[in-house]
Write a protein that holds these residues in place. Structure first.
Motif: not given
Length: 338
Positions: A27-32, A61-64, A71-75
């Motif tokens: 759930g944390e925000k990810v800035d690649f 947002r981080n999912t894994r 990290q895998i993130a979702r939007t």
């Protein structure tokens, strides 16, 4: 393809949802990438083919979180061109944060699921789940020299309970435009990519394999390669009824014939199927190879010993050579000394 194994696969993959929601930093925000234009950061690309992130940044947002810290993130994306709204997951390999590649683009692999993607409404692409470990495998294969360090992008393929063949079927959600324009534009906004088609490919299983290879054949100016595992060869959604011309425009056989007549550009299609899948899957692939595997259409065919119609066995084929087949034709990140 409405394959019987899709039901079993969906049931098994239900466990992946628990994995996705149970990880640290979920759930944390990810800035690649902090180099987007709207950051005000000025970074000179290492070459003319590298495209720095264009922005605006998505709410990723981080999912894994993988063991290597990636990290895998979702939007949620509402496509500006298609109008389609759906989830997109993204993952960048550890090389993406390596300072020597900070000025370089990275190749992109768009991974598509079969069937409807997942048994859970909130997870519509099973390549995301930690039980399949696609991202861990790509990291491993890259370290072994079998694969490029791809950015992996995992978009929703079907917005509902009907198969749309990854296409713009008249009167339906414009999934062809979603896959070929909106999803790549999201990636370009948030990552360092390549401008040329040398940095863009698809992979998929079953109906996702059809959508990936069809998109490459339909848009060879944008995408160079695809891994097609247990694919449908022709469009089979019942929603094409009454729209023959549009269906023909999304038929890989007709697209391949047209590309051969034009003579370029070259595309690279790695087909694979499990030995247990039978003639219903294998024979149409082999017929396509005999008929259209020539001229600008370069093909590879792999039968996976003991393999069946599922994501785990298809990755065995990828490791055995399919991922290298497309990697050898695509552009690797370019190291910079400063």
């Amino acid at each position: 393809m409405k394959h019987p194994y899709a039901v079993a696969l969906a049931a098994t993959l239900a466990a992946s949802c628990a994995l996705i929601t149970g990880c640290s930093k979920t759930g944390e925000k990810v800035d690649f990438d902090a180099g987007a234009k709207n950051d005000g950061a000025q970074v000179k690309p290492v070459d003319n083919d590298t495209l720095m992130p264009t922005g605006p940044k998505a709410d990723l947002r981080n999912t894994r979180t993988l063991d290597d810290g990636t990290q895998i993130a979702r939007t949620k994306l509402t496509g500006a061109k298609s109008g389609v709204t759906g989830s997109v997951w993204v993952w960048a390999p550890k090389e993406y944060k390596d300072p020597k590649y900070a000025k370089s683009g990275f190749p992109v692999l768009i991974a598509l699921p079969g069937g409807l993607g997942s048994p859970k409404e909130k997870v519509t692409n099973y390549w995301v789940g930690g039980d399949i470990k696609l991202q861990e495998n790509i990291a491993k294969w890259a370290a072994e020299g079998k694969s490029l360090p791809f950015i992996v992008v995992m978009p929703m393929l079907n917005p509902g309970t009907q198969y749309l063949d990854g296409s713009d079927i008249p009167g339906q959600a414009k999934m062809g435009t979603w896959l070929s324009e909106d999803v790549p534009n999201l990636v370009k906004a948030n990552f360092r990519t390549f401008k040329s088609r040398d940095g863009w490919a698809f992979m998929g299983s079953s109906s996702g394999a059809f959508a990936g290879m069809k998109t490459v054949l339909k848009h060879p100016d944008k995408f160079k390669a695809a891994i097609a595992s247990g694919p449908d060869i022709v469009p089979d959604s019942p929603l094409w009824a009454g729209h023959q011309a549009a269906k023909d425009a999304n038929n890989p056989e007709k697209l391949a014939k047209s590309l051969i007549q034009k003579g370029s550009p070259d595309v690279y299609l790695a087909f694979q199927a499990g030995s247990k899948e039978g003639s219903g899957v294998i024979n149409p692939i082999q017929k396509f190879l005999r008929t259209y595997g020539k001229g600008p259409i370069h093909t590879d065919m792999r039968i996976i010993p003991g393999g069946d119609h599922n994501a785990w066995d298809y990755q065995k084929g990828m490791e055995a050579g399919a991922i290298k087949f497309i990697s050898d034709q695509m552009k690797a990140p370019v190291a910079s000394g400063s």
